[in-house]
Design a protein around this motif. Structure first.
Motif, short mmCIF file in Angstrom:
data_model
loop_
_atom_site.label_atom_id
_atom_site.label_comp_id
_atom_site.label_asym_id
_atom_site.label_seq_id
_atom_site.Cartn_x
_atom_site.Cartn_y
_atom_site.Cartn_z
N GLU A 27 -3.08 -6.73 7.00
CA GLU A 27 -1.51 -6.45 7.32
C GLU A 27 -0.67 -5.65 6.39
O GLU A 27 0.03 -4.83 6.78
CB GLU A 27 -1.07 -7.68 7.81
CG GLU A 27 -1.51 -8.47 8.92
CD GLU A 27 -0.91 -9.96 9.30
OE1 GLU A 27 -0.32 -10.18 8.33
OE2 GLU A 27 -1.16 -10.46 10.14
N GLU A 28 -0.93 -6.14 5.25
CA GLU A 28 -0.52 -5.33 3.86
C GLU A 28 -0.56 -4.19 3.85
O GLU A 28 0.19 -2.92 3.71
CB GLU A 28 -0.40 -5.94 2.73
CG GLU A 28 0.08 -7.58 2.44
CD GLU A 28 -0.24 -8.03 1.16
OE1 GLU A 28 -0.91 -7.31 0.48
OE2 GLU A 28 0.18 -9.38 1.11
N ARG A 29 -1.84 -3.65 4.10
CA ARG A 29 -2.35 -2.27 3.82
C ARG A 29 -1.91 -1.54 5.32
O ARG A 29 -1.38 -0.31 4.98
CB ARG A 29 -3.98 -2.34 4.02
CG ARG A 29 -4.59 -0.87 4.04
CD ARG A 29 -6.15 -0.70 4.12
NE ARG A 29 -6.48 -1.13 5.58
CZ ARG A 29 -7.69 -1.44 6.05
NH1 ARG A 29 -8.67 -1.18 5.21
NH2 ARG A 29 -7.72 -1.90 7.22
N ALA A 30 -1.68 -2.06 6.32
CA ALA A 30 -1.14 -1.42 7.50
C ALA A 30 0.30 -0.76 7.31
O ALA A 30 0.94 0.09 7.41
CB ALA A 30 -1.17 -2.23 8.81
N VAL A 31 0.90 -1.85 6.81
CA VAL A 31 2.47 -1.55 6.49
C VAL A 31 2.60 -0.48 5.39
O VAL A 31 3.63 0.40 5.34
CB VAL A 31 3.33 -2.95 5.97
CG1 VAL A 31 4.59 -2.62 5.06
CG2 VAL A 31 3.40 -3.96 6.81
N LEU A 32 1.56 -0.76 4.22
CA LEU A 32 1.87 0.64 3.08
C LEU A 32 1.34 1.92 3.77
O LEU A 32 2.02 2.73 3.59
CB LEU A 32 0.78 0.08 2.15
CG LEU A 32 1.33 -1.33 1.19
CD1 LEU A 32 0.43 -1.53 0.17
CD2 LEU A 32 2.70 -0.80 0.27
N GLN A 33 0.37 1.82 4.72
CA GLN A 33 -0.19 3.10 5.37
C GLN A 33 1.23 3.71 5.98
O GLN A 33 1.42 5.06 6.20
CB GLN A 33 -1.20 3.00 6.16
CG GLN A 33 -2.45 2.78 5.41
CD GLN A 33 -3.73 2.68 6.17
OE1 GLN A 33 -3.50 1.93 7.23
NE2 GLN A 33 -4.85 2.73 5.67
N LYS A 34 1.86 2.85 6.62
CA LYS A 34 2.84 3.27 7.48
C LYS A 34 4.10 3.67 6.39
O LYS A 34 4.76 4.70 7.01
CB LYS A 34 3.61 2.29 8.29
CG LYS A 34 2.74 1.94 9.82
CD LYS A 34 3.16 0.61 10.41
CE LYS A 34 2.35 0.31 11.49
NZ LYS A 34 3.13 -0.67 12.43
N LYS A 35 4.30 3.15 5.53
CA LYS A 35 5.35 3.61 4.59
C LYS A 35 5.02 4.89 4.02
O LYS A 35 5.79 5.85 3.89
CB LYS A 35 5.31 2.30 3.52
CG LYS A 35 6.42 2.75 2.52
CD LYS A 35 7.87 2.50 3.14
CE LYS A 35 9.00 2.57 2.20
NZ LYS A 35 10.37 2.35 2.83
N LEU A 39 7.19 8.17 4.09
CA LEU A 39 7.58 9.07 2.66
C LEU A 39 7.03 10.39 2.81
O LEU A 39 7.57 11.38 2.45
CB LEU A 39 7.17 8.20 1.60
CG LEU A 39 7.65 6.80 1.38
CD1 LEU A 39 7.16 6.20 0.46
CD2 LEU A 39 9.17 6.99 1.33
N THR A 40 5.67 10.58 3.18
CA THR A 40 5.24 11.99 3.32
C THR A 40 6.02 12.83 4.20
O THR A 40 6.28 13.98 4.08
CB THR A 40 3.80 11.81 3.97
OG1 THR A 40 3.09 11.23 2.91
CG2 THR A 40 2.87 13.29 3.94
N SER A 41 6.39 12.34 5.50
CA SER A 41 7.15 13.03 6.51
C SER A 41 8.71 13.22 5.97
O SER A 41 8.98 14.50 5.91
CB SER A 41 7.31 12.25 7.89
OG SER A 41 8.23 12.81 8.60
N MET A 42 9.18 12.35 5.18
CA MET A 42 10.41 12.60 4.53
C MET A 42 10.22 13.72 3.56
O MET A 42 11.13 14.53 3.38
CB MET A 42 10.97 11.45 4.01
CG MET A 42 11.31 10.37 5.04
SD MET A 42 11.84 8.69 4.16
CE MET A 42 13.31 9.18 3.12
N LEU A 43 9.14 13.77 2.62
CA LEU A 43 8.99 14.84 1.75
C LEU A 43 9.05 16.09 2.46
O LEU A 43 9.50 17.24 1.71
CB LEU A 43 7.75 14.29 0.73
CG LEU A 43 7.45 15.28 -0.41
CD1 LEU A 43 8.55 15.62 -1.33
CD2 LEU A 43 6.09 14.93 -0.83
#
Length: 57
Positions: A27-35, A39-43
């Motif tokens: 679950e933590e990995r999924a949250v981090l992958q979404k983040k 962030l990649t999209s924002m960049l």
């Protein structure tokens, strides 16, 4: 030249993990992958805006 060091044989480390711990890590990995995706999209968006501004200046 330099100090010669002999290579040690590779070692295998076995770890025991409970199902609930594994579920939490997934679950933590999924949250981090979404983040990371966010962030990649924002960049990319910021780079497009920055390059667009540089062309118009």
């Amino acid at each position: 030249m330099g100090t010669v060091m002999t290579a040690n044989a590779p070692q295998t480390l076995y770890v025991t993990i409970r199902r609930d711990e594994l579920r939490q890590l997934r679950e933590e990995r999924a949250v981090l992958q979404k983040k990371v995706a966010q962030l990649t999209s924002m960049l990319q968006h910021a780079q497009l805006i920055g390059s667009g501004t540089a062309l118009h200046a």
